[in-house]
Design a protein around this motif. Structure first.
Motif, PDB file in Angstrom:
ATOM      1  N   VAL A  85      -2.479  13.945 -16.012  1.00  0.00           N
ATOM      2  CA  VAL A  85      -1.209  14.526 -15.588  1.00  0.00           C
ATOM      3  C   VAL A  85      -1.348  16.041 -15.459  1.00  0.00           C
ATOM      4  O   VAL A  85      -0.804  16.646 -14.522  1.00  0.00           O
ATOM      5  N   THR A  86      -2.082  16.663 -16.370  1.00  0.00           N
ATOM      6  CA  THR A  86      -2.308  18.110 -16.282  1.00  0.00           C
ATOM      7  C   THR A  86      -3.024  18.466 -14.983  1.00  0.00           C
ATOM      8  O   THR A  86      -2.679  19.447 -14.302  1.00  0.00           O
ATOM      9  N   ALA A  87      -4.013  17.630 -14.621  1.00  0.00           N
ATOM     10  CA  ALA A  87      -4.733  17.877 -13.367  1.00  0.00           C
ATOM     11  C   ALA A  87      -3.813  17.683 -12.155  1.00  0.00           C
ATOM     12  O   ALA A  87      -3.859  18.466 -11.193  1.00  0.00           O
ATOM     13  N   MET A  88      -2.978  16.679 -12.207  1.00  0.00           N
ATOM     14  CA  MET A  88      -2.041  16.446 -11.090  1.00  0.00           C
ATOM     15  C   MET A  88      -1.065  17.606 -10.950  1.00  0.00           C
ATOM     16  O   MET A  88      -0.791  18.092  -9.839  1.00  0.00           O
ATOM     17  N   ARG A  89      -0.520  18.070 -12.059  1.00  0.00           N
ATOM     18  CA  ARG A  89       0.468  19.149 -12.011  1.00  0.00           C
ATOM     19  C   ARG A  89      -0.161  20.460 -11.556  1.00  0.00           C
ATOM     20  O   ARG A  89       0.514  21.298 -10.955  1.00  0.00           O
ATOM     21  N   SER A  90      -1.451  20.626 -11.827  1.00  0.00           N
ATOM     22  CA  SER A  90      -2.124  21.842 -11.375  1.00  0.00           C
ATOM     23  C   SER A  90      -2.265  21.892  -9.864  1.00  0.00           C
ATOM     24  O   SER A  90      -2.454  22.961  -9.282  1.00  0.00           O
ATOM     25  N   THR A  91      -2.186  20.719  -9.242  1.00  0.00           N
ATOM     26  CA  THR A  91      -2.250  20.654  -7.772  1.00  0.00           C
ATOM     27  C   THR A  91      -0.867  20.603  -7.136  1.00  0.00           C
ATOM     28  O   THR A  91      -0.750  20.384  -5.929  1.00  0.00           O
ATOM     29  N   GLY A  92       0.171  20.755  -7.955  1.00  0.00           N
ATOM     30  CA  GLY A  92       1.524  20.788  -7.423  1.00  0.00           C
ATOM     31  C   GLY A  92       2.273  19.475  -7.491  1.00  0.00           C
ATOM     32  O   GLY A  92       3.387  19.367  -6.955  1.00  0.00           O
ATOM     33  N   VAL A  93       1.700  18.464  -8.132  1.00  0.00           N
ATOM     34  CA  VAL A  93       2.375  17.169  -8.267  1.00  0.00           C
ATOM     35  C   VAL A  93       3.252  17.219  -9.517  1.00  0.00           C
ATOM     36  O   VAL A  93       2.739  17.314 -10.627  1.00  0.00           O
ATOM     37  N   SER A  94       4.566  17.151  -9.345  1.00  0.00           N
ATOM     38  CA  SER A  94       5.485  17.242 -10.472  1.00  0.00           C
ATOM     39  C   SER A  94       5.599  15.903 -11.188  1.00  0.00           C
ATOM     40  O   SER A  94       5.192  14.855 -10.670  1.00  0.00           O
ATOM     41  N   SER A  95       6.201  15.956 -12.368  1.00  0.00           N
ATOM     42  CA  SER A  95       6.420  14.716 -13.123  1.00  0.00           C
ATOM     43  C   SER A  95       7.410  13.806 -12.394  1.00  0.00           C
ATOM     44  O   SER A  95       7.346  12.581 -12.523  1.00  0.00           O
ATOM     45  N   TYR A  96       8.326  14.409 -11.624  1.00  0.00           N
ATOM     46  CA  TYR A  96       9.265  13.592 -10.855  1.00  0.00           C
ATOM     47  C   TYR A  96       8.524  12.747  -9.825  1.00  0.00           C
ATOM     48  O   TYR A  96       8.822  11.560  -9.632  1.00  0.00           O
ATOM     49  N   ARG A  97       7.584  13.384  -9.160  1.00  0.00           N
ATOM     50  CA  ARG A  97       6.825  12.656  -8.139  1.00  0.00           C
ATOM     51  C   ARG A  97       5.951  11.582  -8.774  1.00  0.00           C
ATOM     52  O   ARG A  97       5.788  10.482  -8.221  1.00  0.00           O
ATOM     53  N   ILE A  98       5.370  11.882  -9.935  1.00  0.00           N
ATOM     54  CA  ILE A  98       4.556  10.883 -10.640  1.00  0.00           C
ATOM     55  C   ILE A  98       5.411   9.663 -10.981  1.00  0.00           C
ATOM     56  O   ILE A  98       4.982   8.515 -10.799  1.00  0.00           O
ATOM     57  N   THR A  99       6.630   9.923 -11.461  1.00  0.00           N
ATOM     58  CA  THR A  99       7.530   8.816 -11.801  1.00  0.00           C
ATOM     59  C   THR A  99       7.901   8.010 -10.565  1.00  0.00           C
ATOM     60  O   THR A  99       7.932   6.773 -10.603  1.00  0.00           O
ATOM     61  N   LEU A 100       8.181   8.696  -9.451  1.00  0.00           N
ATOM     62  CA  LEU A 100       8.533   7.988  -8.212  1.00  0.00           C
ATOM     63  C   LEU A 100       7.368   7.143  -7.711  1.00  0.00           C
ATOM     64  O   LEU A 100       7.571   6.035  -7.205  1.00  0.00           O
ATOM     65  N   MET A 101       6.143   7.644  -7.853  1.00  0.00           N
ATOM     66  CA  MET A 101       4.981   6.874  -7.409  1.00  0.00           C
ATOM     67  C   MET A 101       4.728   5.666  -8.310  1.00  0.00           C
ATOM     68  O   MET A 101       4.157   4.660  -7.879  1.00  0.00           O
ATOM     69  N   ALA A 102       5.172   5.762  -9.564  1.00  0.00           N
ATOM     70  CA  ALA A 102       5.006   4.631 -10.488  1.00  0.00           C
ATOM     71  C   ALA A 102       6.142   3.622 -10.361  1.00  0.00           C
ATOM     72  O   ALA A 102       6.012   2.484 -10.820  1.00  0.00           O
ATOM     73  N   LEU A 103       7.240   4.039  -9.738  1.00  0.00           N
ATOM     74  CA  LEU A 103       8.432   3.193  -9.667  1.00  0.00           C
ATOM     75  C   LEU A 103       8.208   1.838  -8.993  1.00  0.00           C
ATOM     76  O   LEU A 103       8.786   0.838  -9.429  1.00  0.00           O
ATOM     77  N   PRO A 104       7.395   1.744  -7.910  1.00  0.00           N
ATOM     78  CA  PRO A 104       7.229   0.425  -7.265  1.00  0.00           C
ATOM     79  C   PRO A 104       6.707  -0.666  -8.193  1.00  0.00           C
ATOM     80  O   PRO A 104       7.067  -1.836  -8.022  1.00  0.00           O
ATOM     81  N   ALA A 105       5.871  -0.318  -9.170  1.00  0.00           N
ATOM     82  CA  ALA A 105       5.342  -1.335 -10.082  1.00  0.00           C
ATOM     83  C   ALA A 105       6.473  -1.989 -10.872  1.00  0.00           C
ATOM     84  O   ALA A 105       6.512  -3.216 -11.041  1.00  0.00           O
ATOM     85  N   ALA A 106       7.419  -1.163 -11.350  1.00  0.00           N
ATOM     86  CA  ALA A 106       8.559  -1.717 -12.073  1.00  0.00           C
ATOM     87  C   ALA A 106       9.526  -2.414 -11.127  1.00  0.00           C
ATOM     88  O   ALA A 106      10.147  -3.416 -11.490  1.00  0.00           O
ATOM     89  N   ALA A 107       9.649  -1.886  -9.903  1.00  0.00           N
ATOM     90  CA  ALA A 107      10.571  -2.489  -8.935  1.00  0.00           C
ATOM     91  C   ALA A 107      10.133  -3.897  -8.553  1.00  0.00           C
ATOM     92  O   ALA A 107      10.967  -4.783  -8.335  1.00  0.00           O
TER      93      ALA A 107
END
Length: 352
Positions: A85-107
Motif C-alpha cells: 500500500v505504501t508503494a501504491m500511495r507513493s505513485t498516487g494511488v489513494s486508499s479510496y481507489r484501492i478500496t474501489l478496486m477491491a470492491l468487485p470481489a465483495a460485490a
C-alpha cells in the motif's frame, strides 16, 4: 498483470478461502445435530450427503458477510504488511481507489448471496422439507395439531391430514371486515385442493347481521386460490424460514401467520442482507493503512470488532422491525447505512 486484477484476485482468493472455512464449520455443526436421525431412517451416507447438499445454499448465505470481513482483513493486512500500500500511495494511488478496486470481489459474493436468497435457497428448502417428511418413519410421525393462519381478511383454523398438503379437515373460517370485526363464520368438514383452487366440502355459514344471525349451507363451494399445498406442508412442519416470495404473497393477501410488519421487514431484508458484504469490505479497508511495526495490529482488531458489531446491530434492528417497533425500511437499512458511513469515515480520517 494490472493493479485492479491483482487486487481482485487477492481479495477474491482470501474471501473464497474464508467462505469455505466458515461454511465447513457451519456444515459440521449442522450435521452433528441431524446425522443420527438420518442414519436412524436408514438413509445411510447418501442421505447425509444429500442433506448437506440441500443445506449448503442457506449456509453460504449465512456465512457470506463474515467471509468478506475475514477475507478482506487478511488481504488488506497482507498488503499493509508487505508495504504494498505504501508503494501504491507513493505513485498516487489513494486508499479510496484501492478500496474501489477491491470492491468487485465483495460485490460478486453479494450478488451470489442475493441469487441464493431469492432463487436457490427457497427451492432447496422446499425440496429438503418434502424429502425429510417423506423419510419420517410412520411410527415416529406425531399427530398433527390444528394450524391457524390468515388469508386476506380471513382467519382459518384447520387440521392438515394429507402429507402432500392437499387437504384439510375440521375447517373453521372467520371472515372479518376491513375494521377487523367478525362478519361470518364458516365451518366445513374438509377442504380439498383441486386444480388451482381449494374447495370446501359440506360448508355451513353463519353470517352476523345487525340484529340476527343468518345460517346457510352447501354441499361444495370454491374457496381460495391464495393458498397452496406447499403452504400447508410448511405449516404442518412448523418451519419458521420465510422466503421473499412468501413475504410478498403474505402482503398481497396470501398465507400469513405473523403480523404484517414481520413480512414487510423480511421483504426489505432480502435486498438489504447482500449489502452487508459491501459494508464488511468498507469496515475492513482501513487495515490497508495499518503500520504493523507501530501497533497496526490494534487497527485490525478494531476493524474486526466493528464488523462483528455490525452483525449485532443488524440483528437488533431486524428484530425491532419484525415486532413492529420500528418501520421496516429503517429496520432493514439502518445498520448497513450507519456502518458503511463508519467505514468511509475511518478511511477519510486515516487517509489524512
Amino acid at each position: 498483470m494490472t493493479l485492479p486484477i491483482y487486487l481482485a484476485r487477492l481479495l477474491g482468493g482470501r474471501i473464497l478461502a474464508a467462505l469455505a472455512v466458515l461454511v465447513g464449520i457451519l456444515q459440521i455443526l449442522d450435521l452433528l445435530e441431524v446425522t443420527t436421525d438420518i442414519l436412524d431412517r436408514n438413509l445411510g451416507a447418501g442421505g447425509v450427503a444429500y442433506y448437506a447438499f440441500l443445506r449448503l445454499p442457506r449456509l453460504v448465505e449465512q456465512a457470506a458477510p463474515l467471509a468478506v470481513l475475514a477475507g478482506s482483513l487478511f488481504a488488506f493486512g497482507k498488503l499493509a504488511g508487505d508495504s504494498a500500500v505504501t508503494a501504491m500511495r507513493s505513485t498516487g494511488v489513494s486508499s479510496y481507489r484501492i478500496t474501489l478496486m477491491a470492491l468487485p470481489a465483495a460485490a460478486v459474493l453479494a450478488a451470489l448471496q442475493l441469487l441464493i436468497g431469492m432463487v436457490v435457497a427457497p427451492r432447496t428448502d422446499a425440496t429438503l422439507s418434502v424429502w425429510w417428511q417423506a423419510s419420517t418413519p410412520s411410527a415416529d410421525r406425531k399427530p398433527v395439531d390444528p394450524v391457524t393462519f390468515r388469508i386476506g381478511n380471513e382467519v382459518v383454523v384447520a387440521i392438515p391430514r394429507d402429507p402432500d398438503g392437499g387437504s384439510l379437515e375440521a375447517v373453521r373460517i372467520y371472515r372479518r371486515d376491513d375494521a377487523g370485526r367478525l362478519i361470518q363464520r364458516t365451518t366445513a368438514r374438509a377442504a380439498v385442493f383441486a386444480g388451482d383452487r381449494w374447495r370446501l366440502i359440506e360448508p355451513r355459514f353463519e353470517t352476523l347481521g345487525a340484529d340476527a344471525v343468518a345460517e346457510a349451507g352447501a354441499r361444495e363451494m370454491d374457496w381460495t386460490r391464495a393458498l397452496t399445498p406447499g403452504d400447508i406442508r410448511t405449516l404442518a412442519m412448523g418451519e419458521t424460514t420465510v422466503t421473499p416470495q412468501e413475504a410478498a404473497r403474505a402482503l398481497a393477501g396470501g398465507l400469513s401467520i405473523r403480523p404484517r410488519a414481520f413480512y414487510d421487514t423480511q421483504l426489505q431484508r432480502a435486498w438489504a442482507a447482500p449489502v452487508g458484504c459491501l459494508v464488511m469490505l468498507l469496515l475492513a479497508a482501513p487495515v490497508a493503512l495499518a503500520n504493523f511495526r507501530g501497533g497496526g495490529a490494534t487497527l485490525l482488531v478494531q476493524c474486526l470488532a466493528a464488523g462483528l458489531l455490525f452483525l449485532v446491530f443488524d440483528g437488533a434492528f431486524t428484530a425491532l422491525g419484525e415486532s413492529g417497533a420500528a418501520p421496516a425500511l429503517l429496520a432493514a437499512w439502518a445498520a448497513p447505512a450507519m456502518f458503511a458511513a463508519l467505514g468511509v469515515t475511518a478511511l477519510i480520517y486515516l487517509e489524512g
